[in-house]
Design a protein around this motif. Structure first.
Motif, PDB file in Angstrom:
ATOM      1  N   MET A 154      38.347  32.358  34.570  1.00  0.00           N
ATOM      2  CA  MET A 154      37.554  32.869  33.454  1.00  0.00           C
ATOM      3  C   MET A 154      37.689  31.928  32.270  1.00  0.00           C
ATOM      4  SD  MET A 154      37.862  36.484  31.343  1.00  0.00           S
ATOM      5  CE  MET A 154      37.779  37.471  32.830  1.00  0.00           C
ATOM      6  N   VAL A 155      36.591  31.725  31.555  1.00  0.00           N
ATOM      7  CA  VAL A 155      36.597  30.901  30.350  1.00  0.00           C
ATOM      8  C   VAL A 155      35.843  31.643  29.256  1.00  0.00           C
ATOM      9  CG1 VAL A 155      35.954  28.703  29.298  1.00  0.00           C
ATOM     10  CG2 VAL A 155      36.638  28.767  31.696  1.00  0.00           C
ATOM     11  N   THR A 156      36.445  31.732  28.081  1.00  0.00           N
ATOM     12  CA  THR A 156      35.731  32.242  26.915  1.00  0.00           C
ATOM     13  C   THR A 156      35.093  31.071  26.191  1.00  0.00           C
ATOM     14  OG1 THR A 156      37.117  34.197  26.600  1.00  0.00           O
ATOM     15  CG2 THR A 156      35.975  33.357  24.663  1.00  0.00           C
ATOM     16  N   VAL A 157      33.793  31.184  25.909  1.00  0.00           N
ATOM     17  CA  VAL A 157      33.038  30.088  25.315  1.00  0.00           C
ATOM     18  C   VAL A 157      32.088  30.637  24.258  1.00  0.00           C
ATOM     19  CG1 VAL A 157      31.298  30.223  27.152  1.00  0.00           C
ATOM     20  CG2 VAL A 157      31.533  28.103  25.852  1.00  0.00           C
ATOM     21  N   SER A 158      31.856  29.859  23.226  1.00  0.00           N
ATOM     22  CA  SER A 158      30.864  30.215  22.207  1.00  0.00           C
ATOM     23  C   SER A 158      29.539  29.546  22.553  1.00  0.00           C
ATOM     24  CB  SER A 158      31.327  29.742  20.823  1.00  0.00           C
ATOM     25  OG  SER A 158      30.261  29.863  19.885  1.00  0.00           O
ATOM     26  N   PRO A 159      28.491  30.315  22.832  1.00  0.00           N
ATOM     27  CA  PRO A 159      27.206  29.723  23.257  1.00  0.00           C
ATOM     28  C   PRO A 159      26.304  29.356  22.091  1.00  0.00           C
ATOM     29  CG  PRO A 159      27.074  32.095  23.414  1.00  0.00           C
ATOM     30  CD  PRO A 159      28.473  31.782  22.922  1.00  0.00           C
ATOM     31  N   HIS A 160      26.857  28.558  21.161  1.00  0.00           N
ATOM     32  CA  HIS A 160      26.096  28.259  19.949  1.00  0.00           C
ATOM     33  C   HIS A 160      25.266  26.988  20.060  1.00  0.00           C
ATOM     34  CE1 HIS A 160      30.109  26.327  19.393  1.00  0.00           C
ATOM     35  NE2 HIS A 160      29.367  25.313  18.996  1.00  0.00           N
ATOM     36  N   ALA A 169      26.052  28.210  32.749  1.00  0.00           N
ATOM     37  CA  ALA A 169      25.288  28.198  34.005  1.00  0.00           C
ATOM     38  C   ALA A 169      26.045  27.453  35.094  1.00  0.00           C
ATOM     39  CB  ALA A 169      23.916  27.570  33.771  1.00  0.00           C
ATOM     40  N   ALA A 170      26.628  26.297  34.753  1.00  0.00           N
ATOM     41  CA  ALA A 170      27.361  25.505  35.742  1.00  0.00           C
ATOM     42  C   ALA A 170      28.635  26.212  36.178  1.00  0.00           C
ATOM     43  CB  ALA A 170      27.680  24.128  35.167  1.00  0.00           C
ATOM     44  N   ALA A 171      29.373  26.779  35.230  1.00  0.00           N
ATOM     45  CA  ALA A 171      30.611  27.477  35.561  1.00  0.00           C
ATOM     46  C   ALA A 171      30.333  28.676  36.467  1.00  0.00           C
ATOM     47  CB  ALA A 171      31.315  27.925  34.288  1.00  0.00           C
ATOM     48  N   THR A 172      29.277  29.391  36.169  1.00  0.00           N
ATOM     49  CA  THR A 172      28.914  30.549  36.988  1.00  0.00           C
ATOM     50  C   THR A 172      28.615  30.129  38.421  1.00  0.00           C
ATOM     51  OG1 THR A 172      28.056  31.714  35.036  1.00  0.00           O
ATOM     52  CG2 THR A 172      27.311  32.480  37.200  1.00  0.00           C
ATOM     53  N   ARG A 173      27.913  29.026  38.573  1.00  0.00           N
ATOM     54  CA  ARG A 173      27.631  28.522  39.930  1.00  0.00           C
ATOM     55  C   ARG A 173      28.916  28.136  40.651  1.00  0.00           C
ATOM     56  NH1 ARG A 173      23.260  25.935  37.169  1.00  0.00           N
ATOM     57  NH2 ARG A 173      24.478  23.990  37.048  1.00  0.00           N
ATOM     58  N   MET A 174      29.930  27.714  39.903  1.00  0.00           N
ATOM     59  CA  MET A 174      31.218  27.328  40.490  1.00  0.00           C
ATOM     60  C   MET A 174      32.109  28.535  40.785  1.00  0.00           C
ATOM     61  SD  MET A 174      31.902  24.108  37.900  1.00  0.00           S
ATOM     62  CE  MET A 174      33.634  23.938  38.325  1.00  0.00           C
ATOM     63  N   GLY A 175      31.668  29.730  40.410  1.00  0.00           N
ATOM     64  CA  GLY A 175      32.460  30.921  40.645  1.00  0.00           C
ATOM     65  C   GLY A 175      33.430  31.262  39.541  1.00  0.00           C
ATOM     66  N   VAL A 176      33.283  30.621  38.374  1.00  0.00           N
ATOM     67  CA  VAL A 176      34.141  30.895  37.221  1.00  0.00           C
ATOM     68  C   VAL A 176      33.403  31.850  36.291  1.00  0.00           C
ATOM     69  CG1 VAL A 176      35.319  29.910  35.217  1.00  0.00           C
ATOM     70  CG2 VAL A 176      35.257  28.648  37.386  1.00  0.00           C
ATOM     71  N   ARG A 177      34.023  32.977  35.977  1.00  0.00           N
ATOM     72  CA  ARG A 177      33.388  33.930  35.071  1.00  0.00           C
ATOM     73  C   ARG A 177      33.414  33.398  33.649  1.00  0.00           C
ATOM     74  NH1 ARG A 177      35.875  37.687  38.672  1.00  0.00           N
ATOM     75  NH2 ARG A 177      34.275  39.050  39.559  1.00  0.00           N
ATOM     76  N   CYS A 178      32.338  33.642  32.915  1.00  0.00           N
ATOM     77  CA  CYS A 178      32.272  33.227  31.518  1.00  0.00           C
ATOM     78  C   CYS A 178      32.187  34.448  30.620  1.00  0.00           C
ATOM     79  CB  CYS A 178      31.066  32.327  31.282  1.00  0.00           C
ATOM     80  SG  CYS A 178      31.261  30.674  31.974  1.00  0.00           S
ATOM     81  N   ALA A 179      32.939  34.386  29.530  1.00  0.00           N
ATOM     82  CA  ALA A 179      32.936  35.432  28.514  1.00  0.00           C
ATOM     83  C   ALA A 179      32.483  34.820  27.196  1.00  0.00           C
ATOM     84  CB  ALA A 179      34.329  36.035  28.370  1.00  0.00           C
ATOM     85  N   GLU A 199      29.193  37.126  31.701  1.00  0.00           N
ATOM     86  CA  GLU A 199      29.389  38.502  32.171  1.00  0.00           C
ATOM     87  C   GLU A 199      30.152  39.376  31.196  1.00  0.00           C
ATOM     88  OE1 GLU A 199      30.516  39.143  36.402  1.00  0.00           O
ATOM     89  OE2 GLU A 199      30.918  36.988  36.351  1.00  0.00           O
ATOM     90  N   LEU A 200      30.965  38.767  30.341  1.00  0.00           N
ATOM     91  CA  LEU A 200      31.872  39.543  29.507  1.00  0.00           C
ATOM     92  C   LEU A 200      31.778  39.133  28.045  1.00  0.00           C
ATOM     93  CD1 LEU A 200      33.765  38.536  32.280  1.00  0.00           C
ATOM     94  CD2 LEU A 200      34.943  40.566  31.453  1.00  0.00           C
ATOM     95  N   ALA A 201      32.276  40.026  27.189  1.00  0.00           N
ATOM     96  CA  ALA A 201      32.454  39.735  25.775  1.00  0.00           C
ATOM     97  C   ALA A 201      33.942  39.842  25.476  1.00  0.00           C
ATOM     98  CB  ALA A 201      31.667  40.709  24.909  1.00  0.00           C
ATOM     99  N   THR A 202      34.514  38.766  24.961  1.00  0.00           N
ATOM    100  CA  THR A 202      35.950  38.727  24.687  1.00  0.00           C
ATOM    101  C   THR A 202      36.266  39.438  23.373  1.00  0.00           C
ATOM    102  OG1 THR A 202      36.364  36.708  25.944  1.00  0.00           O
ATOM    103  CG2 THR A 202      37.882  37.187  24.149  1.00  0.00           C
ATOM    104  N   HIS A 203      37.205  40.395  23.425  1.00  0.00           N
ATOM    105  CA  HIS A 203      37.634  41.242  22.290  1.00  0.00           C
ATOM    106  C   HIS A 203      36.492  41.426  21.281  1.00  0.00           C
ATOM    107  CE1 HIS A 203      38.474  37.376  20.384  1.00  0.00           C
ATOM    108  NE2 HIS A 203      39.627  37.211  21.019  1.00  0.00           N
ATOM    109  N   LEU A 204      35.462  42.129  21.737  1.00  0.00           N
ATOM    110  CA  LEU A 204      34.257  42.337  20.937  1.00  0.00           C
ATOM    111  C   LEU A 204      34.596  43.034  19.618  1.00  0.00           C
ATOM    112  CD1 LEU A 204      31.211  41.886  20.992  1.00  0.00           C
ATOM    113  CD2 LEU A 204      30.959  44.157  21.999  1.00  0.00           C
ATOM    114  N   GLY A 205      33.968  42.538  18.542  1.00  0.00           N
ATOM    115  CA  GLY A 205      34.209  43.080  17.210  1.00  0.00           C
ATOM    116  C   GLY A 205      35.220  42.286  16.419  1.00  0.00           C
ATOM    117  N   ASN A 206      35.884  41.351  17.089  1.00  0.00           N
ATOM    118  CA  ASN A 206      36.862  40.496  16.411  1.00  0.00           C
ATOM    119  C   ASN A 206      36.452  39.041  16.549  1.00  0.00           C
ATOM    120  OD1 ASN A 206      38.898  42.915  17.691  1.00  0.00           O
ATOM    121  ND2 ASN A 206      38.937  42.504  15.505  1.00  0.00           N
TER     122      ASN A 206
END
Length: 373
Positions: A154-160, A169-179, A199-206
């Motif tokens: 799993m990797v938390t990333v800012s999609p800015h 998109a690439a990580a998802t194809r590799m089987g790594v979940r993105c938050a 797929e996920l939101a990391t500690h949403l609201g913070n």
């Protein structure tokens, strides 16, 4: 081996028979029990605990093994070690230590399904950056993800920007979940990130600005998108009770889970400390962990068992629902952990709890059928 306690959903007393590390039988036992019985807790975000820090410069396999047992004693039987923004060589060193610990001890390998890297592909702006070291933030890079190896799940990333969305998109194809987390992305970029596979939101609201536009903003978009599962830190500091209750209602219990975001200072005495997660931080007597001289939080200092009890109080949940947020729901992202079913790993806890308690008073813990002491 047998372990018994009351089922939080029905109140009936159950007896679980453990065979070869798995649940071999579940029967109803006669008479009341003074303890509750549940699957072990599943925590997708653990930086450290009780002085054991996976982000420390000198982390080794002994640290990792001690961390598994320290959080295990509090009822967490599945944990995802979380590495924060750092130079790439530090990330590799931590991954190597975790890999060695898993090879050396089957129980450690069972407890740690993969590693979560929170950064370094995050927003550099004050507020969204949180206490991640700005010197080591860098653009999302698929080549670096590949260099990390298969242990990263799993990797938390800012999609800015486009690079981050392409990374998702690439990580998802590799089987790594993105938050999605630590971000100043626009609502449109949030939607593109989910379209790409986040797929996920990391500690949403913070990890956001102290002041946001009323609407639109990235929080509303993450709350509204039913494709995103949201993690929440229910320690009484990261989210006020009203905020947590409303966010939980917006996402729905089925798309929500709790994380501890625990650092090595969890379970330690109040005071000032220097740590890789936040630098100079202060731990208050009420468990608030903050960056010295700022109102910013620097991770958390309470266990997931504390979070379950606090979430129940803040949102008016039943015990069964509070436990679901820390067992079956995060368990979806760890191969189906957190379920009390025949054939599942015997990761089980018994505990005492009454309405208003600030924690689950864990009495007995089994990790793959083995007592954790």
């Amino acid at each position: 081996m047998r372990i018994s306690g009351r089922d939080p959903a029905t109140g009936r007393t159950l007896c679980v028979t453990v065979e070869d590390g798995r649940i071999g039988a579940i029967t109803e036992a006669g008479g009341p029990a003074d303890r509750w019985l549940a699957p072990g807790l599943v925590d997708l975000q653990v930086n450290g605990f009780a002085g054991h820090d996976v982000n420390a410069a000198d982390v080794d396999e002994a640290t990792v093994a001690a961390l598994v047992r320290a959080v295990g004693r509090t009822g967490t039987t599945t944990l995802v070690p979380t590495l924060v923004t750092a130079p790439e060589e530090r990330v590799h060193a931590a991954l190597s230590a975790i890999a060695r610990a898993r090879r050396a001890d089957p129980l450690v390998a069972h407890a740690i399904p993969y590693v979560h890297v929170e950064g370094p592909f995050l927003s550099a702006e004050d507020g969204p950056r949180g206490v991640h070291d700005p010197r080591y933030l860098r653009p999302a890079d698929v080549a670096e993800l590949r260099r990390w190896g298969d242990l990263v799940g799993m990797v938390t990333v800012s999609p800015h920007d486009d690079a981050a969305i392409d990374f998702i998109a690439a990580a998802t194809r590799m089987g790594v979940r993105c938050a999605i987390g630590h971000t100043h992305a626009t609502p449109e970029q949030i939607t593109r990130a989910v379209d790409a596979g986040a797929e996920l939101a990391t500690h949403l609201g913070n990890a956001t600005y102290t002041v946001l536009p009323r609407h639109p903003n990235h929080l509303w978009t993450q709350l509204a998108d039913d494709r995103l599962h949201a993690g929440f830190i229910a320690d009484g500091h990261h989210l006020p009770a009203d905020t947590f209750r409303v966010m939980l209602r917006a996402k729905g219990v089925e798309r929500s889970h709790l994380v501890s975001d625990a650092t090595a200072l969890a379970g330690m005495s109040p005071g000032r400390y220097r740590t890789p997660v936040g630098g100079d931080v202060e731990l208050s007597a009420d468990g608030r962990l903050s960056y010295v001289g700022t109102p910013l939080l620097a991770g958390a200092s309470r266990s997931l068992a504390d979070g379950v009890a606090t979430a129940i109080t803040m949102a008016g949940l039943t015990l069964a629902t509070g436990l679901r947020l820390a067992t079956a729901n995060p368990g979806r992202f760890t191969g189906g952990r957190g379920l009390l079913r025949l054939g599942r790993p015997a990761d089980l806890i018994t505990f005492a709890w009454r309405p208003g308690d600030t924690t689950l008073d864990v009495r007995e813990v089994l990790l793959a059928g083995h007592p954790v002491t």
